[in-house]
Write a protein that holds these residues in place. Structure first.
Motif, PDB file in Angstrom:
ATOM      1  N   LEU A   1       0.822  -1.203   0.000  1.00 37.76           N
ATOM      2  CA  LEU A   1       0.000   0.000   0.000  1.00 37.76           C
ATOM      3  C   LEU A   1       0.858   1.255   0.000  1.00 37.76           C
ATOM      4  O   LEU A   1       1.956   1.271   0.567  1.00 37.76           O
ATOM      5  CB  LEU A   1      -0.900   0.030   1.234  1.00 37.76           C
ATOM      6  N   SER A   2       0.344   2.317  -0.638  1.00 37.66           N
ATOM      7  CA  SER A   2       0.993   3.620  -0.522  1.00 37.66           C
ATOM      8  C   SER A   2       0.843   4.121   0.910  1.00 37.66           C
ATOM      9  O   SER A   2      -0.049   3.673   1.647  1.00 37.66           O
ATOM     10  CB  SER A   2       0.362   4.612  -1.496  1.00 37.66           C
ATOM     11  N   PRO A   3       1.703   5.044   1.360  1.00 36.58           N
ATOM     12  CA  PRO A   3       1.621   5.528   2.741  1.00 36.58           C
ATOM     13  C   PRO A   3       0.256   6.100   3.113  1.00 36.58           C
ATOM     14  O   PRO A   3      -0.184   5.966   4.258  1.00 36.58           O
ATOM     15  CB  PRO A   3       2.708   6.608   2.792  1.00 36.58           C
ATOM     16  N   ASP A   4      -0.438   6.727   2.160  1.00 39.23           N
ATOM     17  CA  ASP A   4      -1.756   7.300   2.461  1.00 39.23           C
ATOM     18  C   ASP A   4      -2.887   6.300   2.260  1.00 39.23           C
ATOM     19  O   ASP A   4      -4.058   6.612   2.512  1.00 39.23           O
ATOM     20  CB  ASP A   4      -2.018   8.564   1.638  1.00 39.23           C
ATOM     21  N   GLY A   5      -2.576   5.085   1.818  1.00 36.58           N
ATOM     22  CA  GLY A   5      -3.576   4.045   1.648  1.00 36.58           C
ATOM     23  C   GLY A   5      -4.467   4.191   0.437  1.00 36.58           C
ATOM     24  O   GLY A   5      -5.372   3.382   0.221  1.00 36.58           O
ATOM     25  N   ARG A   6      -4.214   5.196  -0.400  1.00 39.16           N
ATOM     26  CA  ARG A   6      -5.091   5.423  -1.552  1.00 39.16           C
ATOM     27  C   ARG A   6      -4.726   4.580  -2.762  1.00 39.16           C
ATOM     28  O   ARG A   6      -5.539   4.441  -3.675  1.00 39.16           O
ATOM     29  CB  ARG A   6      -5.058   6.906  -1.930  1.00 39.16           C
ATOM     30  N   MET A   7      -3.504   4.060  -2.775  1.00 36.35           N
ATOM     31  CA  MET A   7      -3.064   3.235  -3.900  1.00 36.35           C
ATOM     32  C   MET A   7      -2.565   1.895  -3.381  1.00 36.35           C
ATOM     33  O   MET A   7      -1.928   1.812  -2.318  1.00 36.35           O
ATOM     34  CB  MET A   7      -1.960   3.930  -4.684  1.00 36.35           C
ATOM     35  N   LEU A   8      -2.840   0.867  -4.157  1.00 37.38           N
ATOM     36  CA  LEU A   8      -2.386  -0.482  -3.850  1.00 37.38           C
ATOM     37  C   LEU A   8      -1.581  -0.977  -5.044  1.00 37.38           C
ATOM     38  O   LEU A   8      -2.017  -0.854  -6.186  1.00 37.38           O
ATOM     39  CB  LEU A   8      -3.582  -1.405  -3.611  1.00 37.38           C
TER      40      LEU A   8
ATOM     41  N   GLY B   1      10.927  -8.087 -14.184  1.00 35.44           N
ATOM     42  CA  GLY B   1      11.578  -9.372 -14.377  1.00 35.44           C
ATOM     43  C   GLY B   1      10.599 -10.524 -14.250  1.00 35.44           C
ATOM     44  O   GLY B   1       9.422 -10.347 -13.936  1.00 35.44           O
ATOM     45  N   SER B   2      11.089 -11.733 -14.487  1.00 39.49           N
ATOM     46  CA  SER B   2      10.246 -12.915 -14.479  1.00 39.49           C
ATOM     47  C   SER B   2       9.837 -13.313 -13.068  1.00 39.49           C
ATOM     48  O   SER B   2      10.654 -13.301 -12.139  1.00 39.49           O
ATOM     49  CB  SER B   2      11.004 -14.073 -15.138  1.00 39.49           C
ATOM     50  N   ALA B   3       8.562 -13.667 -12.912  1.00 38.05           N
ATOM     51  CA  ALA B   3       8.010 -14.221 -11.675  1.00 38.05           C
ATOM     52  C   ALA B   3       8.330 -13.379 -10.441  1.00 38.05           C
ATOM     53  O   ALA B   3       8.928 -13.871  -9.484  1.00 38.05           O
ATOM     54  CB  ALA B   3       8.500 -15.648 -11.476  1.00 38.05           C
ATOM     55  N   PRO B   4       7.924 -12.110 -10.413  1.00 40.44           N
ATOM     56  CA  PRO B   4       8.171 -11.293  -9.221  1.00 40.44           C
ATOM     57  C   PRO B   4       7.368 -11.802  -8.030  1.00 40.44           C
ATOM     58  O   PRO B   4       6.179 -12.103  -8.156  1.00 40.44           O
ATOM     59  CB  PRO B   4       7.706  -9.900  -9.652  1.00 40.44           C
ATOM     60  N   THR B   5       8.013 -11.922  -6.886  1.00 41.04           N
ATOM     61  CA  THR B   5       7.382 -12.484  -5.694  1.00 41.04           C
ATOM     62  C   THR B   5       7.151 -11.460  -4.589  1.00 41.04           C
ATOM     63  O   THR B   5       6.474 -11.763  -3.606  1.00 41.04           O
ATOM     64  CB  THR B   5       8.243 -13.613  -5.103  1.00 41.04           C
ATOM     65  N   HIS B   6       7.707 -10.261  -4.721  1.00 39.06           N
ATOM     66  CA  HIS B   6       7.621  -9.291  -3.626  1.00 39.06           C
ATOM     67  C   HIS B   6       7.827  -7.901  -4.204  1.00 39.06           C
ATOM     68  O   HIS B   6       8.423  -7.737  -5.282  1.00 39.06           O
ATOM     69  CB  HIS B   6       8.703  -9.593  -2.574  1.00 39.06           C
ATOM     70  N   LEU B   7       7.348  -6.891  -3.476  1.00 42.92           N
ATOM     71  CA  LEU B   7       7.556  -5.515  -3.902  1.00 42.92           C
ATOM     72  C   LEU B   7       7.526  -4.594  -2.704  1.00 42.92           C
ATOM     73  O   LEU B   7       7.024  -4.942  -1.632  1.00 42.92           O
ATOM     74  CB  LEU B   7       6.513  -5.080  -4.931  1.00 42.92           C
ATOM     75  N   ALA B   8       8.088  -3.388  -2.890  1.00 42.51           N
ATOM     76  CA  ALA B   8       8.142  -2.392  -1.827  1.00 42.51           C
ATOM     77  C   ALA B   8       8.267  -1.015  -2.443  1.00 42.51           C
ATOM     78  O   ALA B   8       8.770  -0.859  -3.566  1.00 42.51           O
ATOM     79  CB  ALA B   8       9.322  -2.656  -0.894  1.00 42.51           C
ATOM     80  N   LEU B   9       7.820  -0.003  -1.716  1.00 42.71           N
ATOM     81  CA  LEU B   9       7.976   1.387  -2.130  1.00 42.71           C
ATOM     82  C   LEU B   9       9.292   1.919  -1.586  1.00 42.71           C
ATOM     83  O   LEU B   9       9.604   1.735  -0.407  1.00 42.71           O
ATOM     84  CB  LEU B   9       6.813   2.223  -1.598  1.00 42.71           C
ATOM     85  N   TYR B  10      10.047   2.603  -2.467  1.00 43.82           N
ATOM     86  CA  TYR B  10      11.359   3.108  -2.053  1.00 43.82           C
ATOM     87  C   TYR B  10      11.813   4.160  -3.050  1.00 43.82           C
ATOM     88  O   TYR B  10      11.806   3.924  -4.264  1.00 43.82           O
ATOM     89  CB  TYR B  10      12.372   1.961  -1.999  1.00 43.82           C
ATOM     90  N   GLY B  11      12.175   5.326  -2.543  1.00 40.13           N
ATOM     91  CA  GLY B  11      12.768   6.355  -3.393  1.00 40.13           C
ATOM     92  C   GLY B  11      11.891   6.813  -4.527  1.00 40.13           C
ATOM     93  O   GLY B  11      12.395   7.086  -5.628  1.00 40.13           O
TER      94      GLY B  11
ATOM     95  N   VAL C   1      -2.247  -7.564   3.577  1.00 42.60           N
ATOM     96  CA  VAL C   1      -1.685  -6.288   3.998  1.00 42.60           C
ATOM     97  C   VAL C   1      -2.822  -5.427   4.564  1.00 42.60           C
ATOM     98  O   VAL C   1      -3.993  -5.615   4.210  1.00 42.60           O
ATOM     99  CB  VAL C   1      -0.972  -5.528   2.845  1.00 42.60           C
ATOM    100  N   PHE C   2      -2.470  -4.478   5.435  1.00 45.62           N
ATOM    101  CA  PHE C   2      -3.453  -3.645   6.110  1.00 45.62           C
ATOM    102  C   PHE C   2      -3.235  -2.168   5.792  1.00 45.62           C
ATOM    103  O   PHE C   2      -2.103  -1.714   5.620  1.00 45.62           O
ATOM    104  CB  PHE C   2      -3.356  -3.842   7.628  1.00 45.62           C
ATOM    105  N   ASP C   3      -4.353  -1.418   5.724  1.00 41.68           N
ATOM    106  CA  ASP C   3      -4.220   0.017   5.512  1.00 41.68           C
ATOM    107  C   ASP C   3      -4.005   0.735   6.837  1.00 41.68           C
ATOM    108  O   ASP C   3      -3.934   0.113   7.887  1.00 41.68           O
ATOM    109  CB  ASP C   3      -5.431   0.579   4.771  1.00 41.68           C
TER     110      ASP C   3
END
Length: 346
Positions: free
Chosen positions: A52-59, A90-100, A344-346
């Motif tokens: 989730l985005s920090p403000d919870g408006r985007m997933l 890339g192929s078969a992404p298993t995870h993601l995070a917001l950064y920079g 995940v939780f907002d």
């Protein structure tokens, strides 16, 4: 345990190829933590991990397919709204995070980390801005023939992006600047351990790496100034050697840093690990059934009172109330969610 804010909604990822509904929206009951599914969208294939985005408006969701993609949804209403086609990564992404100002994906199949810019309105740029490819291998003949980035996350200081690679038995500390993603330091873990996921202590000076190919937890010191990770020791997450397959999947930590919980597929259990004040000497205190089959993910709600297990093969999400003194979770409910893969939780 420290009690934080109450979550209003939860989002559940699932594998559409295995019968999942895609991304599910659920209401969270204020007192019990119970989930009630409100709606779902299958607009993206295999959205196995969400952020989730920090403000919870985007997933944001990975599309864990052979081609690989990442997508953005608006969270207004009971059914997430896709903002555009998935951006290739890339192929078969298993995870993601917001950064920079970017969404970073850990691409298991291609052994890479990909950065996609987040625009001012929260949507994604149409193409990646940077890709960092891992190299190397490990001793496991099937699972470690090459790199397999399994997780990417920002460290608590926000200075670094940390990638956990199951295929190379290593953790990579990355920086992001005008030149895109760059490797700052690679830290070797025990050969054959197969590191999968990492969690930082709330204090910010310790990290705990859960290993998939051996059911253990590696304790590490973390220096955010230097961007350095130093292994200190290793702890089994099961009380006895497993008779069959045992694949740890996720590790989460209490908001006050007193307890860790890990999930292990095969035995289908949640392990309770108590932490000392320094965080250097964890001890396994209990294991409890996960309430389903093949727990792919664990999540703790923002209050720190409830623990959730996404059970992929039994197709449900179970929730537990955590005893504040012992850290032992007691199962209090379950909701149907075919091929569930994360919460995940907002």
């Amino acid at each position: 345990m420290v009690v934080g804010r109450q979550a209003g909604r939860a989002y559940i990822g699932s594998f559409t190829a295995a019968g999942g509904a895609g991304v599910l929206t659920a209401a969270v009951a204020p007192d019990t933590g119970a989930l009630t599914v409100l709606g779902a969208t299958d607009a993206v294939a295999d959205p196995s991990y969400l952020a989730l985005s920090p403000d919870g408006r985007m997933l944001y969701a990975v599309s864990e397919t052979s081609d690989g993609g990442v997508a953005a949804f608006r969270t207004e209403g009971d059914r997430p709204e896709l903002t555009g086609p998935p951006v290739p990564v890339g192929s078969a992404p298993t995870h993601l995070a917001l950064y920079g100002g970017h969404v970073l994906t850990a691409d298991y199949g291609s052994g890479s980390v990909t950065a996609v810019q987040v625009r001012a309105d929260g949507t994604l740029a149409p193409a990646p801005s940077s890709e960092l490819r891992h190299t190397g291998s490990g001793p496991h003949p099937q699972r470690q023939q090459g790199p397999h980035a399994h997780q990417i996350l920002a460290d608590p200081s926000g200075r670094w992006a940390v990638a956990v690679d199951l295929g190379t038995d290593s953790v990579r500390v990355c920086a992001f600047g005008e030149g895109g993603l760059t490797l700052h330091r690679e830290v070797a873990l025990r050969p054959g351990s197969g590191p999968r996921h990492l969690v930082f202590h709330p204090r910010g000076d310790r990290a705990y790496v859960l290993n998939e190919l051996s059911p253990t937890l590696t304790v590490c010191a973390w220096d955010a100034v230097e961007g350095s990770l130093k292994p200190l020791g290793e702890l089994p997450v099961l009380a006895e050697a497993p008779e069959g397959d045992a694949y740890p999947s996720e590790v989460v930590i209490a908001p006050d840093g007193r307890f860790l919980w890990t999930a292990t597929r095969g035995p289908d259990v949640i392990s309770v690990i108590a932490l000392d004040e320094a965080g250097d000497a964890p001890s396994l205190t209990a294991t409890v059934p996960c309430g389903g089959n093949w727990p792919r993910d664990l999540a703790i709600d923002p209050t720190g009172r409830h623990l959730y297990a996404a059970n992929e093969r039994s197709g449900n999400v179970t929730w537990f109330t955590i005893d504040r003194q012992t850290g032992i979770p007691s199962r209090t409910g379950s909701v149907e969610a075919p091929a569930a893969s994360c919460v995940v939780f907002d």
